[in-house]
Write a protein that holds these residues in place. Structure first.
Motif, mmCIF file in Angstrom:
data_model
loop_
_atom_site.group_PDB
_atom_site.id
_atom_site.type_symbol
_atom_site.label_atom_id
_atom_site.label_comp_id
_atom_site.label_asym_id
_atom_site.label_seq_id
_atom_site.Cartn_x
_atom_site.Cartn_y
_atom_site.Cartn_z
ATOM 1 N N ILE A 136 -26.441 -0.036 -14.639
ATOM 2 C CA ILE A 136 -25.402 -0.549 -15.536
ATOM 3 C C ILE A 136 -24.143 -0.855 -14.728
ATOM 4 C CG2 ILE A 136 -23.968 -0.056 -17.542
ATOM 5 C CD1 ILE A 136 -26.910 -0.375 -18.223
ATOM 6 N N TYR A 137 -23.794 0.066 -13.846
ATOM 7 C CA TYR A 137 -22.633 -0.118 -12.986
ATOM 8 C C TYR A 137 -22.808 -1.352 -12.099
ATOM 9 C CZ TYR A 137 -19.093 0.927 -9.443
ATOM 10 O OH TYR A 137 -18.028 0.856 -8.574
ATOM 11 N N ASN A 138 -23.989 -1.502 -11.524
ATOM 12 C CA ASN A 138 -24.257 -2.647 -10.649
ATOM 13 C C ASN A 138 -24.189 -3.966 -11.407
ATOM 14 O OD1 ASN A 138 -24.658 -0.838 -8.575
ATOM 15 N ND2 ASN A 138 -26.902 -0.896 -8.688
ATOM 16 N N ALA A 139 -24.692 -3.975 -12.630
ATOM 17 C CA ALA A 139 -24.679 -5.204 -13.439
ATOM 18 C C ALA A 139 -23.246 -5.635 -13.741
ATOM 19 C CB ALA A 139 -25.456 -4.982 -14.733
ATOM 20 N N ILE A 140 -22.392 -4.669 -14.019
ATOM 21 C CA ILE A 140 -20.991 -4.984 -14.306
ATOM 22 C C ILE A 140 -20.293 -5.517 -13.058
ATOM 23 C CG2 ILE A 140 -18.753 -3.969 -14.925
ATOM 24 C CD1 ILE A 140 -20.323 -2.053 -16.760
ATOM 25 N N LYS A 141 -20.520 -4.861 -11.923
ATOM 26 C CA LYS A 141 -19.874 -5.274 -10.679
ATOM 27 C C LYS A 141 -20.373 -6.639 -10.209
ATOM 28 C CE LYS A 141 -16.897 -2.108 -9.597
ATOM 29 N NZ LYS A 141 -15.467 -2.444 -9.371
ATOM 30 N N LYS A 142 -21.601 -6.954 -10.531
ATOM 31 C CA LYS A 142 -22.143 -8.258 -10.152
ATOM 32 C C LYS A 142 -21.466 -9.372 -10.937
ATOM 33 C CE LYS A 142 -26.466 -10.891 -9.879
ATOM 34 N NZ LYS A 142 -27.940 -10.869 -10.140
ATOM 35 N N GLU A 143 -21.229 -9.118 -12.211
ATOM 36 C CA GLU A 143 -20.612 -10.126 -13.078
ATOM 37 C C GLU A 143 -19.094 -10.171 -12.900
ATOM 38 O OE1 GLU A 143 -21.263 -13.213 -15.801
ATOM 39 O OE2 GLU A 143 -22.739 -11.891 -14.856
ATOM 40 N N ALA A 186 -22.034 0.793 -24.288
ATOM 41 C CA ALA A 186 -20.848 -0.026 -24.528
ATOM 42 C C ALA A 186 -19.846 0.353 -23.452
ATOM 43 C CB ALA A 186 -20.271 0.233 -25.915
ATOM 44 N N VAL A 187 -19.366 -0.658 -22.732
ATOM 45 C CA VAL A 187 -18.470 -0.402 -21.603
ATOM 46 C C VAL A 187 -17.223 -1.273 -21.734
ATOM 47 C CG1 VAL A 187 -18.243 -0.345 -19.098
ATOM 48 C CG2 VAL A 187 -20.479 0.085 -20.154
ATOM 49 N N THR A 216 -28.902 -5.570 -18.856
ATOM 50 C CA THR A 216 -28.697 -6.923 -19.346
ATOM 51 C C THR A 216 -27.546 -6.947 -20.348
ATOM 52 O OG1 THR A 216 -31.060 -7.419 -19.114
ATOM 53 C CG2 THR A 216 -29.760 -8.891 -20.521
ATOM 54 N N PHE A 217 -26.638 -7.905 -20.171
ATOM 55 C CA PHE A 217 -25.528 -8.042 -21.107
ATOM 56 C C PHE A 217 -26.036 -8.568 -22.449
ATOM 57 C CE2 PHE A 217 -23.173 -7.772 -17.199
ATOM 58 C CZ PHE A 217 -21.921 -7.262 -17.553
ATOM 59 N N VAL A 218 -25.557 -7.985 -23.531
ATOM 60 C CA VAL A 218 -25.933 -8.425 -24.880
ATOM 61 C C VAL A 218 -24.882 -9.418 -25.349
ATOM 62 C CG1 VAL A 218 -26.353 -7.726 -27.260
ATOM 63 C CG2 VAL A 218 -27.009 -6.207 -25.360
ATOM 64 N N GLU A 219 -25.328 -10.622 -25.682
ATOM 65 C CA GLU A 219 -24.390 -11.664 -26.129
ATOM 66 C C GLU A 219 -23.854 -11.349 -27.518
ATOM 67 O OE1 GLU A 219 -23.302 -14.063 -24.307
ATOM 68 O OE2 GLU A 219 -24.625 -13.632 -22.599
#
Length: 203
Positions: A148-155, A177-178, A200-203
């Motif tokens: 989750i942390y990696n996904a946020i930092k990537k985006e 939820a972040v 995966t980010f939820v739209e």
């Protein structure tokens, strides 16, 4: 010669009397018919304090659209379910909001409780039938899974994680939820995102 002199004197007297009458008339009009604005400007010029002149106001339409309606307490069945599930809850704030789900073309209502467990901020949402449809429980940011942390930092490479929540919903797919703060978030600067368990980010 004498009669001409007398006529000249009489003419001067008549002219002087006429001019005096005109000056007296103008002075009377000026003192009897002042306007509010002239009086205000004269007072301001002399340094006196005066009440401001009333300006014509134009009514404006409010653009605020409340999404939640305060209600003192929810129905007993919802309140009982909440008390049994979260007996240690404090600072409980109930509100009523429109449901995201429509049934048979009718708009249902949900009941949301914002509350604390210790120092953590949490919230739950119940349907009007008393079913728990969403829970958002605050966790330490260090408890976020690495993916989750990696996904946020990537985006959002410059993201600062403000707060994190364990998230469950019967209506929306999501596990966390972040709330992050980033210069890449337009004008908001701070925003909450939902992410699934696999990052995966939820739209």
């Amino acid at each position: 010669m004498k009669s001409q002199f007398i006529n000249a004197v009489l003419s001067l007297i008549i002219v002087a009397a006429t001019m005096g009458a005109c000056k007296s008339k103008r002075k009377t009009q000026a003192t009897q018919t002042p306007t509010n604005r002239a009086t205000h400007e004269t007072a301001v010029a002399s340094g006196k304090k005066t009440a401001p002149l009333a300006e014509k106001s134009t009514p404006t339409k409010s653009t605020n659209k409340p999404t939640e309606v305060f209600t003192p307490l929810p129905p007993d069945n919802i309140r009982d379910n909440f008390t049994k599930t979260y007996p240690a809850a404090t600072d409980i704030d109930w509100s009523k909001q429109m449901s995201l789900v429509k049934t048979k073309n009718t708009q249902e209502m949900d009941y949301k409780a914002a509350f604390k467990l210790g120092t953590y901020n949490n919230s739950v949402i119940y349907s009007d039938k008393g079913e728990l449809v969403e829970s958002k429980m605050q966790i330490d940011t260090e408890q976020l899974p690495q993916n989750i942390y990696n996904a946020i930092k990537k985006e959002y490479p410059d993201a600062h994680i403000v707060s994190a929540y364990s998230y469950k919903s019967s209506r929306i797919n999501g596990s966390y939820a972040v709330v992050i703060r980033s210069a890449n978030l337009d004008q908001a600067k701070e925003k909450e995102f939902l992410l699934t368990e696999n990052g995966t980010f939820v739209e």
